[in-house]
Design an enzyme around this catalytic site. Structure first.
Site, short mmCIF file in Angstrom:
data_model
loop_
_atom_site.label_atom_id
_atom_site.label_comp_id
_atom_site.label_asym_id
_atom_site.label_seq_id
_atom_site.Cartn_x
_atom_site.Cartn_y
_atom_site.Cartn_z
N TYR A 54 40.89 26.89 76.54
CA TYR A 54 41.41 25.73 77.27
C TYR A 54 42.86 25.49 76.85
CZ TYR A 54 36.49 24.52 78.27
OH TYR A 54 35.17 24.52 78.65
N GLN A 167 24.48 26.08 78.98
CA GLN A 167 25.40 25.28 79.78
C GLN A 167 25.76 26.08 81.03
OE1 GLN A 167 29.60 25.06 78.54
NE2 GLN A 167 29.40 22.83 78.62
#
Length: 182
Positions: A54, A167
């Protein structure tokens, strides 16, 4: 395990590709984000999700700096190993984890995800010694299909480790995750 109902994602924190300047929040400064963290922590929101990918590490750096005033046992850190960003060194998983630990100003990660399903056979075994060493407390997979989740679980179990979290994007209307994991 940690009892948190809501995770706060930091994908848009920082700059560069894979977050930051592509989405809402890219203009927020360290000071702005400190106010976000302080408010969240004051209101019991203390599960933080980030990744080395990120903002090319800037998300972890910003989050780590914002969490400095807090005791490490006050929050739960979730970050990710992303195979497509792995180095070509002798131990790319350990290398990426060590970078995350440094940026997050901590000596362990509560939940470490294998983020994206590239080469389950190659990357999963490299997580086991890191869990046994105590620098990773829990292991998860992100964006893996069911067969890949089962295989990761088998590999981890053979090493005495359990898979703690999955996830995936999932919707009853958009069910491609059942086949692709994404």
């Amino acid at each position: 395990m940690f009892d948190a109902k809501v995770a706060l994602g930091t994908w848009s924190w920082g700059s560069g590709k894979n977050g930051g300047d592509q989405v809402f929040g890219n203009h927020l400064t360290q000071k702005d984000l400190q106010a976000v963290v302080d408010s969240a922590m004051a209101n019991g929101l203390n599960l933080w999700d980030t990744a080395a990918a990120y903002g090319e590490g800037s998300s972890e750096t910003l989050l780590g700096n914002c969490l400095k005033p807090y005791s490490r046992d006050e929050y739960f850190l979730s970050t990710k190993f992303t195979p497509v960003f792995a180095s070509s060194g002798a131990d790319p998983v350990s290398d990426m984890l060590n970078g995350s630990l440094k940026r997050l100003h901590t000596d362990y990660i509560d939940l470490y995800w294998i983020h994206n399903s590239d080469d389950v056979e190659k990357w999963t075994p490299k997580i086991i010694p890191l869990v046994k060493k105590g620098v990773i407390k829990h292991v998860g997979v992100s964006n893996h299909n069911l067969d890949q989740v089962k295989r990761v679980n088998e590999i981890l179990n053979a090493g005495g480790i359990k898979l703690d979290a999955v996830q995936n994007h999932y919707s009853l209307l958009h069910r491609q995750s059942e086949d692709t994991g994404c």
